[in-house]
Write a protein that holds these residues in place. Structure first.
Motif, PDB file in Angstrom:
ATOM      1  N   ARG A 191       0.841  -1.216   0.000  1.00 56.53           N
ATOM      2  CA  ARG A 191       0.000   0.000   0.000  1.00 56.53           C
ATOM      3  C   ARG A 191       0.867   1.254   0.000  1.00 56.53           C
ATOM      4  NH1 ARG A 191      -3.163  -2.981   3.688  1.00 56.53           N
ATOM      5  NH2 ARG A 191      -2.301  -1.826   5.454  1.00 56.53           N
ATOM      6  N   ARG A 192       1.996   1.183   0.695  1.00 57.81           N
ATOM      7  CA  ARG A 192       2.924   2.333   0.692  1.00 57.81           C
ATOM      8  C   ARG A 192       3.475   2.562  -0.709  1.00 57.81           C
ATOM      9  NH1 ARG A 192       6.588   2.588   6.201  1.00 57.81           N
ATOM     10  NH2 ARG A 192       4.863   3.049   7.606  1.00 57.81           N
ATOM     11  N   LYS A 235       0.914   4.255  -2.724  1.00 57.67           N
ATOM     12  CA  LYS A 235       0.764   5.655  -2.316  1.00 57.67           C
ATOM     13  C   LYS A 235       1.774   6.550  -3.043  1.00 57.67           C
ATOM     14  CE  LYS A 235       0.869   8.512   1.856  1.00 57.67           C
ATOM     15  NZ  LYS A 235       1.117   8.550   3.302  1.00 57.67           N
ATOM     16  N   HIS A 236       2.967   6.001  -3.315  1.00 55.15           N
ATOM     17  CA  HIS A 236       4.001   6.774  -4.003  1.00 55.15           C
ATOM     18  C   HIS A 236       3.855   6.721  -5.521  1.00 55.15           C
ATOM     19  CE1 HIS A 236       5.877   6.539  -0.032  1.00 55.15           C
ATOM     20  NE2 HIS A 236       6.623   7.561  -0.412  1.00 55.15           N
ATOM     21  N   ALA A 237       3.487   5.552  -6.044  1.00 54.41           N
ATOM     22  CA  ALA A 237       3.438   5.365  -7.498  1.00 54.41           C
ATOM     23  C   ALA A 237       2.070   5.759  -8.036  1.00 54.41           C
ATOM     24  CB  ALA A 237       3.762   3.915  -7.858  1.00 54.41           C
ATOM     25  N   LYS A 238       1.791   7.046  -8.007  1.00 51.99           N
ATOM     26  CA  LYS A 238       0.504   7.512  -8.526  1.00 51.99           C
ATOM     27  C   LYS A 238       0.696   8.774  -9.354  1.00 51.99           C
ATOM     28  CE  LYS A 238      -0.808  10.050  -4.360  1.00 51.99           C
ATOM     29  NZ  LYS A 238      -1.801  10.184  -3.289  1.00 51.99           N
ATOM     30  N   ALA A 239      -0.228   8.976 -10.266  1.00 52.31           N
ATOM     31  CA  ALA A 239      -0.137  10.126 -11.164  1.00 52.31           C
ATOM     32  C   ALA A 239      -0.642  11.382 -10.457  1.00 52.31           C
ATOM     33  CB  ALA A 239      -0.974   9.872 -12.409  1.00 52.31           C
ATOM     34  N   PRO A 240      -0.058  12.536 -10.787  1.00 52.74           N
ATOM     35  CA  PRO A 240      -0.633  13.790 -10.283  1.00 52.74           C
ATOM     36  C   PRO A 240      -2.027  13.981 -10.875  1.00 52.74           C
ATOM     37  CG  PRO A 240       1.077  14.211 -11.920  1.00 52.74           C
ATOM     38  CD  PRO A 240       1.105  12.745 -11.646  1.00 52.74           C
ATOM     39  N   GLU A 241      -2.845  14.741 -10.207  1.00 47.92           N
ATOM     40  CA  GLU A 241      -4.228  14.900 -10.665  1.00 47.92           C
ATOM     41  C   GLU A 241      -4.333  15.723 -11.941  1.00 47.92           C
ATOM     42  OE1 GLU A 241      -6.832  16.190  -7.593  1.00 47.92           O
ATOM     43  OE2 GLU A 241      -6.256  14.573  -6.228  1.00 47.92           O
ATOM     44  N   SER A 279      11.717   6.074  -7.079  1.00 48.07           N
ATOM     45  CA  SER A 279      12.260   6.583  -5.806  1.00 48.07           C
ATOM     46  C   SER A 279      11.904   5.648  -4.656  1.00 48.07           C
ATOM     47  CB  SER A 279      11.765   8.002  -5.533  1.00 48.07           C
ATOM     48  OG  SER A 279      10.369   8.026  -5.370  1.00 48.07           O
ATOM     49  N   PHE A 280      10.702   5.075  -4.664  1.00 52.39           N
ATOM     50  CA  PHE A 280      10.304   4.146  -3.601  1.00 52.39           C
ATOM     51  C   PHE A 280      11.204   2.914  -3.616  1.00 52.39           C
ATOM     52  CE2 PHE A 280       8.050   0.568  -1.830  1.00 52.39           C
ATOM     53  CZ  PHE A 280       7.459   1.086  -0.692  1.00 52.39           C
ATOM     54  N   PHE A 322       1.658  -9.040  -4.321  1.00 56.74           N
ATOM     55  CA  PHE A 322       2.504  -8.422  -5.336  1.00 56.74           C
ATOM     56  C   PHE A 322       1.805  -8.328  -6.683  1.00 56.74           C
ATOM     57  CE2 PHE A 322       6.798  -7.071  -4.509  1.00 56.74           C
ATOM     58  CZ  PHE A 322       6.906  -7.343  -3.166  1.00 56.74           C
ATOM     59  N   GLU A 323       1.128  -9.395  -7.064  1.00 60.29           N
ATOM     60  CA  GLU A 323       0.437  -9.367  -8.354  1.00 60.29           C
ATOM     61  C   GLU A 323      -0.646  -8.292  -8.364  1.00 60.29           C
ATOM     62  OE1 GLU A 323       1.019 -10.880 -11.386  1.00 60.29           O
ATOM     63  OE2 GLU A 323       2.870 -11.134 -10.273  1.00 60.29           O
ATOM     64  N   GLY A 324      -1.357  -8.169  -7.246  1.00 52.89           N
ATOM     65  CA  GLY A 324      -2.404  -7.151  -7.163  1.00 52.89           C
ATOM     66  C   GLY A 324      -1.853  -5.746  -7.286  1.00 52.89           C
ATOM     67  N   HIS A 325      -0.743  -5.478  -6.615  1.00 47.80           N
ATOM     68  CA  HIS A 325      -0.168  -4.129  -6.654  1.00 47.80           C
ATOM     69  C   HIS A 325       0.471  -3.829  -8.013  1.00 47.80           C
ATOM     70  CE1 HIS A 325      -1.333  -3.433  -2.652  1.00 47.80           C
ATOM     71  NE2 HIS A 325      -0.419  -4.180  -2.075  1.00 47.80           N
ATOM     72  N   ARG A 326       1.098  -4.825  -8.599  1.00 45.55           N
ATOM     73  CA  ARG A 326       1.674  -4.611  -9.938  1.00 45.55           C
ATOM     74  C   ARG A 326       0.570  -4.339 -10.956  1.00 45.55           C
ATOM     75  NH1 ARG A 326       5.990  -9.490  -9.373  1.00 45.55           N
ATOM     76  NH2 ARG A 326       7.847  -8.270  -8.922  1.00 45.55           N
ATOM     77  N   ARG A 327      -0.518  -5.078 -10.836  1.00 48.57           N
ATOM     78  CA  ARG A 327      -1.644  -4.863 -11.748  1.00 48.57           C
ATOM     79  C   ARG A 327      -2.202  -3.453 -11.584  1.00 48.57           C
ATOM     80  NH1 ARG A 327      -4.024  -9.094 -10.549  1.00 48.57           N
ATOM     81  NH2 ARG A 327      -5.408  -8.286  -8.938  1.00 48.57           N
ATOM     82  N   THR A 328      -2.317  -2.998 -10.337  1.00 50.96           N
ATOM     83  CA  THR A 328      -2.820  -1.648 -10.076  1.00 50.96           C
ATOM     84  C   THR A 328      -1.916  -0.591 -10.701  1.00 50.96           C
ATOM     85  OG1 THR A 328      -3.896  -2.335  -8.027  1.00 50.96           O
ATOM     86  CG2 THR A 328      -3.410   0.009  -8.271  1.00 50.96           C
ATOM     87  N   ILE A 329      -0.597  -0.755 -10.539  1.00 49.01           N
ATOM     88  CA  ILE A 329       0.336   0.227 -11.112  1.00 49.01           C
ATOM     89  C   ILE A 329       0.234   0.221 -12.637  1.00 49.01           C
ATOM     90  CG2 ILE A 329       2.768   0.859 -11.401  1.00 49.01           C
ATOM     91  CD1 ILE A 329       3.207  -0.212  -8.544  1.00 49.01           C
ATOM     92  N   ALA A 330       0.151  -0.966 -13.236  1.00 43.99           N
ATOM     93  CA  ALA A 330       0.024  -1.050 -14.692  1.00 43.99           C
ATOM     94  C   ALA A 330      -1.259  -0.356 -15.152  1.00 43.99           C
ATOM     95  CB  ALA A 330       0.028  -2.512 -15.143  1.00 43.99           C
TER      96      ALA A 330
END
Length: 199
Positions: A73-74, A77-83, A100-101, A127-135
């Protein structure tokens, strides 16, 4: 001499205690890989018995899973696009946060990835869930509203490359800004190629 003041232990709710124990695990992850976390040390730092810790997490594996999930989750929180911003600026925001994370927590990130690669189903699921979310975030930032299966797969492959490069590079090898520039430009090429192939 006057007697020392008595210390009163604060009674925490079940949710507060779980958050406290996970927080301790995340703090300890700064210095050691997940499999080296000592349940006794975590319990001692929380001021509770080992047995009480297992009231909140039935097994050591359940506790490790909760800590790994919180670490994921951390990362999100870091790997997100600006609005706001252009498509490329939004992609760059995700890439910058991700790189950076990973680089700030290189040793622990690698340890967690290896645990996932080792096939522990619970950790692998996280891990698979978070990687999918980032993709999915990358696809959305790149304005790929209805990506083809090939495009989605290409972005997952690009993300795997980004992860490997973030882990392996240091400022002495490739400065972070140079790496981020490379990954952003490379994503454009990956998307162009996947569109051309699909077309």
């Amino acid at each position: 001499m006057p007697p020392e003041p008595t210390r009163t232990r604060t009674r925490l709710s079940a949710d507060e205690r779980r958050r406290q124990l996970i927080g301790i695990g995340l703090r300890l992850l700064v210095d050691r890989p997940i499999h080296e976390l000592s349940i006794d040390e975590v319990a001692a730092e929380a001021g509770i018995s080992r047995g009480l810790l297992f009231r909140y997490f039935p097994t050591k594996r359940d506790y490790y899973y909760a800590v790994v999930e919180a670490a994921g989750r951390r990362l999100l929180k870091h790997a997100k696009a600006p609005e706001t911003g252009t498509s490329q600026e939004r992609v760059r925001g995700i890439v910058t946060g991700f790189v950076s994370f990973v680089q700030r927590r290189r040793t622990n990130y690698v340890a967690l990835v290896r645990v996932a690669a080792g096939g522990d189903p619970l950790v692998l699921k996280v891990f698979e869930g978070h990687r999918r979310t980032i993709a999915e975030r990358v696809l959305a930032a790149a304005e790929q509203e209805r990506p083809t299966a090939l495009t989605s797969l290409a972005v997952r492959g690009w993300l795997a490359m980004a992860e490997e490069m973030a882990v392996e590079s240091t400022e002495e090898v490739v400065p972070a800004e140079e790496l981020i520039d490379f990954l952003v430009v490379n994503l454009d090429r990956v998307l162009d190629l996947s569109r051309a192939t699909a077309g």
